[in-house]
Design a protein around this motif. Structure first.
Motif, mmCIF file in Angstrom:
data_model
loop_
_atom_site.group_PDB
_atom_site.id
_atom_site.type_symbol
_atom_site.label_atom_id
_atom_site.label_comp_id
_atom_site.label_asym_id
_atom_site.label_seq_id
_atom_site.Cartn_x
_atom_site.Cartn_y
_atom_site.Cartn_z
ATOM 1 N N VAL A 50 0.870 -1.241 0.076
ATOM 2 C CA VAL A 50 0.061 0.078 0.114
ATOM 3 C C VAL A 50 0.848 1.530 -0.092
ATOM 4 C CG1 VAL A 50 -1.920 1.244 1.179
ATOM 5 C CG2 VAL A 50 -1.748 -1.145 1.330
ATOM 6 N N PRO A 51 0.721 2.285 -0.860
ATOM 7 C CA PRO A 51 1.434 3.326 -1.059
ATOM 8 C C PRO A 51 1.432 4.231 0.322
ATOM 9 C CG PRO A 51 0.654 2.910 -3.067
ATOM 10 C CD PRO A 51 -0.017 1.952 -2.095
ATOM 11 N N LEU A 52 2.445 4.613 0.849
ATOM 12 C CA LEU A 52 2.326 5.525 1.900
ATOM 13 C C LEU A 52 1.439 6.814 1.955
ATOM 14 C CD1 LEU A 52 3.723 6.346 4.491
ATOM 15 C CD2 LEU A 52 5.476 7.694 3.345
ATOM 16 N N VAL A 53 1.071 7.395 0.587
ATOM 17 C CA VAL A 53 0.193 8.524 0.575
ATOM 18 C C VAL A 53 -1.125 7.973 0.718
ATOM 19 C CG1 VAL A 53 -0.018 8.068 -2.106
ATOM 20 C CG2 VAL A 53 -0.697 10.266 -0.945
ATOM 21 N N ASP A 54 -1.495 6.649 0.709
ATOM 22 C CA ASP A 54 -2.729 5.960 0.822
ATOM 23 C C ASP A 54 -2.948 5.652 2.199
ATOM 24 O OD1 ASP A 54 -3.671 6.357 -2.099
ATOM 25 O OD2 ASP A 54 -2.901 4.164 -2.496
ATOM 26 N N ARG A 55 -1.811 5.151 2.837
ATOM 27 C CA ARG A 55 -1.655 4.870 4.315
ATOM 28 C C ARG A 55 -2.001 6.157 5.123
ATOM 29 N NH1 ARG A 55 2.651 2.016 2.741
ATOM 30 N NH2 ARG A 55 4.506 2.974 4.096
ATOM 31 N N LEU A 56 -1.298 7.198 4.677
ATOM 32 C CA LEU A 56 -1.482 8.616 5.440
ATOM 33 C C LEU A 56 -2.850 9.051 5.429
ATOM 34 C CD1 LEU A 56 1.469 10.789 4.532
ATOM 35 C CD2 LEU A 56 1.125 9.438 6.706
ATOM 36 N N ALA A 79 9.310 3.288 -2.889
ATOM 37 C CA ALA A 79 8.147 4.030 -3.400
ATOM 38 C C ALA A 79 8.019 5.053 -2.132
ATOM 39 C CB ALA A 79 6.911 3.174 -3.762
ATOM 40 N N ASP A 80 8.029 4.558 -1.031
ATOM 41 C CA ASP A 80 7.849 5.449 0.128
ATOM 42 C C ASP A 80 8.812 6.631 0.401
ATOM 43 O OD1 ASP A 80 5.703 3.964 1.016
ATOM 44 O OD2 ASP A 80 6.622 3.074 2.807
ATOM 45 N N ALA A 81 10.142 6.300 -0.171
ATOM 46 C CA ALA A 81 11.249 7.211 -0.234
ATOM 47 C C ALA A 81 11.058 8.371 -1.130
ATOM 48 C CB ALA A 81 12.562 6.620 -0.312
ATOM 49 N N ALA A 82 10.362 8.142 -2.201
ATOM 50 C CA ALA A 82 10.324 8.874 -3.336
ATOM 51 C C ALA A 82 9.140 9.970 -2.754
ATOM 52 C CB ALA A 82 9.628 8.174 -4.739
ATOM 53 N N PHE A 83 8.165 9.181 -2.227
ATOM 54 C CA PHE A 83 6.867 10.108 -1.667
ATOM 55 C C PHE A 83 7.551 10.979 -0.776
ATOM 56 C CE2 PHE A 83 3.835 10.800 1.616
ATOM 57 C CZ PHE A 83 2.875 11.370 0.786
ATOM 58 N N VAL A 84 8.265 10.647 0.415
ATOM 59 C CA VAL A 84 8.579 11.447 1.297
ATOM 60 C C VAL A 84 9.627 12.570 1.160
ATOM 61 C CG1 VAL A 84 10.460 10.189 2.292
ATOM 62 C CG2 VAL A 84 9.013 11.347 3.809
ATOM 63 N N PHE A 85 10.305 12.392 -0.060
ATOM 64 C CA PHE A 85 11.238 13.557 -0.588
ATOM 65 C C PHE A 85 10.647 14.207 -1.466
ATOM 66 C CE2 PHE A 85 14.960 10.523 0.439
ATOM 67 C CZ PHE A 85 15.807 11.424 1.161
ATOM 68 N N GLY A 86 9.384 13.811 -2.077
ATOM 69 C CA GLY A 86 8.586 14.611 -3.240
ATOM 70 C C GLY A 86 9.248 14.498 -4.293
ATOM 71 N N VAL A 87 9.938 13.345 -4.761
ATOM 72 C CA VAL A 87 10.381 13.409 -6.146
ATOM 73 C C VAL A 87 9.869 12.054 -6.839
ATOM 74 C CG1 VAL A 87 13.012 12.444 -7.197
ATOM 75 C CG2 VAL A 87 12.659 14.105 -5.072
ATOM 76 N N ARG A 88 9.727 12.079 -8.201
ATOM 77 C CA ARG A 88 8.816 11.441 -9.078
ATOM 78 C C ARG A 88 10.075 10.398 -9.371
ATOM 79 N NH1 ARG A 88 7.694 10.830 -14.377
ATOM 80 N NH2 ARG A 88 8.695 12.796 -14.896
ATOM 81 N N PRO A 89 10.100 9.208 -9.372
ATOM 82 C CA PRO A 89 11.047 8.271 -10.134
ATOM 83 C C PRO A 89 10.907 8.262 -11.601
ATOM 84 C CG PRO A 89 9.905 7.017 -8.151
ATOM 85 C CD PRO A 89 9.309 8.472 -8.266
ATOM 86 N N VAL A 90 12.056 8.399 -12.321
ATOM 87 C CA VAL A 90 12.116 8.582 -13.606
ATOM 88 C C VAL A 90 12.580 7.132 -14.229
ATOM 89 C CG1 VAL A 90 13.007 9.704 -15.838
ATOM 90 C CG2 VAL A 90 12.329 10.852 -13.744
ATOM 91 N N HIS A 91 11.932 6.708 -15.154
ATOM 92 C CA HIS A 91 12.402 5.398 -15.750
ATOM 93 C C HIS A 91 12.998 5.637 -17.264
ATOM 94 C CE1 HIS A 91 10.740 2.760 -12.503
ATOM 95 N NE2 HIS A 91 9.825 3.615 -12.648
ATOM 96 N N ARG A 92 14.108 5.325 -17.308
ATOM 97 C CA ARG A 92 14.857 5.236 -18.613
ATOM 98 C C ARG A 92 16.026 4.328 -18.595
ATOM 99 N NH1 ARG A 92 19.311 8.145 -19.749
ATOM 100 N NH2 ARG A 92 19.986 9.660 -18.425
ATOM 101 N N ARG A 93 16.414 4.131 -19.926
ATOM 102 C CA ARG A 93 17.842 3.379 -19.842
ATOM 103 C C ARG A 93 19.080 4.060 -19.467
ATOM 104 N NH1 ARG A 93 19.224 1.479 -25.720
ATOM 105 N NH2 ARG A 93 20.627 0.050 -24.586
ATOM 106 N N LEU A 94 19.603 3.499 -18.581
ATOM 107 C CA LEU A 94 20.687 4.013 -17.803
ATOM 108 C C LEU A 94 22.140 3.321 -18.136
ATOM 109 C CD1 LEU A 94 19.343 5.199 -14.476
ATOM 110 C CD2 LEU A 94 19.732 6.777 -16.242
#
Length: 412
Positions: A7-13, A208-223
């Motif tokens: 369950v995403p942290l935003v939903d738990r909150l 996912a919880d870390a991204a939420f609390v930092f307010g950063v959106r994970p970006v998916h691309r080839r690295l």
């Protein structure tokens, strides 16, 4: 013990905010229901936490902060008004009048601070044995260190007492305890110029919880992912379990489309010698009686000629350029630890010079990103027949969002 949640942290909150006082009471009951050596807390104040919950309940919905209702302890190096701050030693305990600006921002965003989590004295070691207080137990490895200096934060999250805990990192102090306890530890990008290794971050149960609390959106691309299993710092060796886990993660990332290749050590002994001298120089300003390891660092720092201090900062600041020249990659993948956590007391029983050297052997990669300022994360990887192994992803050219994106492909 809970190390993740579907369950995403935003939903738990959102669910918790419908009856915040009861949610906080439940957290407090869980925290105080186990001993201080187990729960990772240096201090808990139920009255302050419940008053805060009642205040937040009265805030109109349209004026609530992004983290409204998040129960989030603060590491015992950061002052919070009204809560004891011991800086990892009972001899340093004080009751601050003012709250550190970083914690004050968390309060403005709506968090509830139930107490302070344990740390090593002044956050100066990679283990967590606060002076005059119980050493923090490792929920994943009974009898062994949970790592440090944010060992209390890691223990509290690993036990499921909180979803997120504040932590700080000046040489791996977020990522090392996260690796030791099967949690996610994120050091965000920071300005390291002028020999500044330390920044604030979080230990969480998922990327996912870390991204939420930092307010950063994970970006998916080839690295472009570089793989290094040879120690960067120190003269130690790496256990086979750590090496094989890193290569299994490398294979997984390659299958997902990332360009993965092995890289070599980019420098010799000089950069870490600079880090050690910068650390010693900063220790000069620690006041009062101190533990043996801090006293040794202070004496070492005081003995450094001014010219060497300046040279060490210059060498420290040169590391980002060295890395960019040596590695044509976006992210570096390594183990987080060279071997599993040793028993409590393993490091502190040693004489200070060997204590410092042994910590370096155990954590030979994390410090790089305190010198470059790049974001870095520990993620736990499940391994059959044993507790999870921590792997380390550090940003060389990737953005913070890109780093969290690839980390989420290793651990959701």
């Amino acid at each position: 013990m809970v190390n993740g949640s579907a369950v995403p942290l935003v939903d738990r909150l959102h669910t918790a905010s419908t009856d915040l006082a009861r949610t906080v009471e439940r957290h407090l009951s869980d925290i105080t229901g186990v001993s201080s050596s187990v729960n990772g807390f240096a201090a808990v104040d139920p009255d302050i936490a419940l008053q805060r919950a009642q205040f937040l309940d009265a805030v109109p919905v349209d004026r609530r902060g992004r983290l409204h209702g998040l129960v989030l302890p603060v590491k015992d190096l950061m002052p919070v008004s009204g809560l004891p701050c011991s800086y990892g030693s009972v001899t340093r305990t004080e009751i601050p009048v003012d709250t550190d600006p970083w914690a004050a921002q968390l309060l403005r965003e709506g968090v509830v601070i139930p107490g302070k989590t344990q740390t090593s004295e002044m956050g100066m070691t990679a283990y967590c044995e606060p002076v005059g207080m119980p050493a923090v137990a490792n929920p994943l490895w009974p009898g062994r260190t949970p790592g440090g200096s944010s060992g209390g934060a890691a223990a509290a999250v690993a036990l499921g007492l909180v979803d997120v805990a504040h932590a700080s990192d000046g040489g791996g102090s977020i990522r090392v305890p996260a690796a030791s306890t099967g949690t996610v530890g994120v050091k965000p990008p920071h300005d390291s110029t002028g020999g500044s290794p330390t920044t604030q971050g979080f230990i969480t149960r998922s990327v996912a919880d870390a991204a939420f609390v930092f307010g950063v959106r994970p970006v998916h691309r080839r690295l472009r992912v570089g793989v290094l299993v040879e120690p960067l710092h120190g003269d130690g060796s790496v256990s086979p379990e750590m090496v094989s886990t890193v290569f299994s993660v490398a294979d997984r990332l390659s299958d997902l489309g990332h360009r993965v290749r092995e890289v070599s050590r980019p420098y010799g002994e000089r950069p870490f010698a600079a880090f050690a001298d910068v650390l010693a120089s900063r220790s000069i300003h620690i006041p009062g009686p101190a533990s043996d390891i801090i006293e040794w660092l202070r004496e070492r720092g005081a003995a450094l000629p001014e010219a060497r201090r300046a040279e060490a900062v210059a060498d420290f600041d040169a590391v980002p350029g060295t890395i960019l020249s040596a590695w044509d990659i976006d992210v570096l993948l390594t183990p987080t630890l060279a071997h599993d956590p040793p028993e409590i007391g393993h490091f502190s029983r040693l004489e200070p010079p060997e204590d410092f050297a042994e910590q370096t052997r155990w954590t030979p990669w994390a410090t790089l990103f305190n010198m470059t300022g790049g974001a870095a994360v520990n993620v736990p990887v499940a391994v059959a027949g044993r507790p999870p192994v921590g792997v380390h992803l550090g940003s060389v050219r990737a953005t913070f969002g890109e780093l969290l994106g690839v980390a989420s492909q290793v651990h959701p």
